[in-house]
Write a protein that holds these residues in place. Structure first.
Motif, PDB file in Angstrom:
ATOM      1  N   ALA A 409       0.838  -1.210   0.000  1.00 34.88           N
ATOM      2  CA  ALA A 409       0.000   0.000   0.000  1.00 34.88           C
ATOM      3  C   ALA A 409       0.869   1.254   0.000  1.00 34.88           C
ATOM      4  CB  ALA A 409      -0.932  -0.015   1.214  1.00 34.88           C
ATOM      5  N   ASP A 410       1.954   1.256   0.784  1.00 35.11           N
ATOM      6  CA  ASP A 410       2.841   2.423   0.823  1.00 35.11           C
ATOM      7  C   ASP A 410       3.507   2.660  -0.524  1.00 35.11           C
ATOM      8  OD1 ASP A 410       2.221   2.915   3.448  1.00 35.11           O
ATOM      9  OD2 ASP A 410       4.024   1.941   4.257  1.00 35.11           O
ATOM     10  N   GLN A 411       3.889   1.582  -1.201  1.00 38.32           N
ATOM     11  CA  GLN A 411       4.514   1.735  -2.515  1.00 38.32           C
ATOM     12  C   GLN A 411       3.536   2.317  -3.532  1.00 38.32           C
ATOM     13  OE1 GLN A 411       5.819  -2.345  -2.910  1.00 38.32           O
ATOM     14  NE2 GLN A 411       7.985  -1.767  -2.656  1.00 38.32           N
ATOM     15  N   GLU A 412       2.297   1.877  -3.473  1.00 34.81           N
ATOM     16  CA  GLU A 412       1.299   2.423  -4.393  1.00 34.81           C
ATOM     17  C   GLU A 412       1.088   3.910  -4.162  1.00 34.81           C
ATOM     18  OE1 GLU A 412      -2.189   0.078  -3.963  1.00 34.81           O
ATOM     19  OE2 GLU A 412      -1.434  -1.568  -5.213  1.00 34.81           O
ATOM     20  N   VAL A 413       1.012   4.310  -2.884  1.00 31.04           N
ATOM     21  CA  VAL A 413       0.862   5.738  -2.562  1.00 31.04           C
ATOM     22  C   VAL A 413       2.061   6.517  -3.076  1.00 31.04           C
ATOM     23  CG1 VAL A 413       0.786   7.420  -0.686  1.00 31.04           C
ATOM     24  CG2 VAL A 413      -0.644   5.358  -0.575  1.00 31.04           C
ATOM     25  N   TYR A 414       3.255   5.980  -2.867  1.00 35.17           N
ATOM     26  CA  TYR A 414       4.487   6.658  -3.289  1.00 35.17           C
ATOM     27  C   TYR A 414       4.506   6.885  -4.805  1.00 35.17           C
ATOM     28  CZ  TYR A 414       9.487   7.601  -3.832  1.00 35.17           C
ATOM     29  OH  TYR A 414      10.698   8.171  -4.152  1.00 35.17           O
ATOM     30  N   LEU A 415       4.095   5.866  -5.541  1.00 37.72           N
ATOM     31  CA  LEU A 415       4.126   5.969  -6.995  1.00 37.72           C
ATOM     32  C   LEU A 415       3.054   6.909  -7.539  1.00 37.72           C
ATOM     33  CD1 LEU A 415       4.794   2.245  -7.979  1.00 37.72           C
ATOM     34  CD2 LEU A 415       6.414   4.160  -8.051  1.00 37.72           C
ATOM     35  N   ARG A 416       1.967   7.085  -6.770  1.00 32.71           N
ATOM     36  CA  ARG A 416       0.902   7.970  -7.223  1.00 32.71           C
ATOM     37  C   ARG A 416       1.147   9.438  -6.861  1.00 32.71           C
ATOM     38  NH1 ARG A 416      -2.720   3.894  -5.231  1.00 32.71           N
ATOM     39  NH2 ARG A 416      -3.117   5.200  -3.407  1.00 32.71           N
TER      40      ARG A 416
END
Length: 422
Positions: A409-416
């Motif tokens: 979830a943190d990686q998805e937020v970071y990429l967005r």
């Protein structure tokens, strides 16, 4: 569903041979099997008529089976008479697919078969090389209003389609299946690379180790051919017209020369460009005795066969299967493979089924996508949606029992987010 009679008179033994070929190919095509199972449930092609001009091989038969399972009525012509597997054509006809194909037919019969396939009055077209689409736009224009779109699976065909689009001549949407990452990376690179070298070795039984192999064109197909030739111990020279691709070849450790210079030193020449007259008279005039000429581009125009015929004082056909020897006035002998046509599909069996599993799965899903979206698509050339590429790759990995990571979830937020940095 209507179909034609088996093309070679309904020989039962011959048809069974084709069925065995198709069954063998299907074993290595689990992704297309999964797509076919989905099509059987969803029936996305119900009531649609598909005219196809494709290589008539066992792998193609598995694709057509999936499309037929999805509800389509299909009429098939061969995109290359020398690649046609007659026993597969007979088996397909028994399956209820109208087949207009026979190995080795002449040019006039080739185009008559394309017209026969178009007599279905198709809703969707599938093409390998754009000859069927070209015929629609030039000789069968009365059918154009009924065509809602199609797919093209070759580099050569997409070049022609983009030119038609630029000139405002393309009358319906076409999906560039060849330009997917799956197709370029696996079909073009690994499939063409392996099957081209396979065809040359079957036709000549030559030892590539220690030979100088000249690869004309360093696109995905050319890269695959160059890698396989180098892996077998050949010294590889690349010829290119694109400075970026030429630089890429140089940095990968290949020699890069113009064809005029490479022609003097090459033992084996392989054209993979999608263009014409890549090997011309001035190149043939300086080649070594015994030089081997092979083409893995789509059409038989990359090697100037007419120039070779005009230069030769004698031609010894079939000195080996799919190998013709041209004897020049000075005694040199040049060996032309597969009449200058696709060596990998003429002298060998084309791409392994495991490779075509991915390409044909992407094509089948692209057809279903085209049918869903056709009302909003204007005439033009369209890329295959990225999610289709990803889905095919996921299915292939799953079939191989391979797992990959997923984003947290943190990686998805970071990429967005553009606000988060180091």
């Amino acid at each position: 569903m209507s179909g034609g009679p088996p093309p070679l008179g309904g020989n039962v033994q011959f048809t069974e041979s084709g069925e065995r070929r198709i069954e063998w190919a299907a074993r290595a095509m689990p992704v297309l099997a999964a797509v076919g199972a989905r099509f059987a449930d969803e029936r996305p092609l119900d009531g649609l008529k598909i005219a196809a001009c494709l290589h008539v091989t066992a792998e193609t038969a598995v694709l057509l089976g999936a499309l037929r399972t999805g509800g389509a009525q299909i009429s098939l012509a061969a995109s290359n008479p020398l690649s046609t597997q007659d026993d597969v054509a007979a088996a397909l006809a028994e399956y209820g697919i109208a087949v207009h194909a026979k190995a080795g037919v002449d040019r006039d019969t080739y185009y008559r078969h394309i017209h026969n396939a178009l007599d279905l009055a198709p809703d969707i077209v599938l093409d390998d090389g754009c000859d069927l689409v070209n015929t629609l736009h030039t000789e069968r224009v009365e059918l154009l209003p009924g065509v809602t779109g199609g797919c093209e699976a070759t580099t050569t065909g997409i070049i022609r389609l983009r030119r038609m689009e630029t000139e405002g001549e393309l009358r319906f949407p076409m999906v560039a299946v060849n330009d997917t990452r799956i197709k370029r990376m696996f079909d073009n690179r690994y499939g063409t690379g392996q099957s081209t070298v396979d065809g040359i070795m079957r036709a000549t039984n030559t030892l590539l180790a220690g030979k100088t192999v000249v690869v004309a064109g360093f696109g995905y197909c050319g890269r695959g051919v160059a890698e396989r030739a180098r892996g077998l111990g050949a010294r590889v020279i690349v010829t290119e017209i694109d400075p970026v691709k030429g630089l890429d070849a140089l940095l990968q450790g290949y020699e890069v020369r113009p064809m005029a210079a490479a022609a003097e030193v090459g033992d084996v020449f392989i054209t993979v460009t999608g263009n014409r007259d890549v090997i011309r008279r001035e190149h043939l005039e300086v080649m070594k005795d015994g030089a081997i000429l092979a083409n893995a581009g789509h059409f038989d125009v990359e090697i100037d066969v007419r120039a070779l015929e005009g230069m030769a004082e004698a031609v010894n056909p079939d000195v080996r299967p799919n190998t013709d020897e041209y004897v020049l006035p000075d005694g040199r002998r040049l060996l032309l493979l597969a009449e200058g046509r696709l060596v990998n599909l003429t002298a060998a069996e084309g791409h392994p089924a495991a490779v075509m599993d991915m390409s044909f799965s992407a094509q089948a899903l692209a057809v279903a996508w085209l049918v869903r979206e056709r009302e909003r698509l204007a005439p033009g050339v369209y890329d295959v949606p990225g999610e289709i590429d990803a889905e095919v790759a996921r299915l292939k990995l799953a079939a191989a029992g391979v797992q990959i990571d997923t984003l947290t979830a943190d990686q998805e937020v970071y990429l967005r987010s553009w606000r988060l940095g180091s």
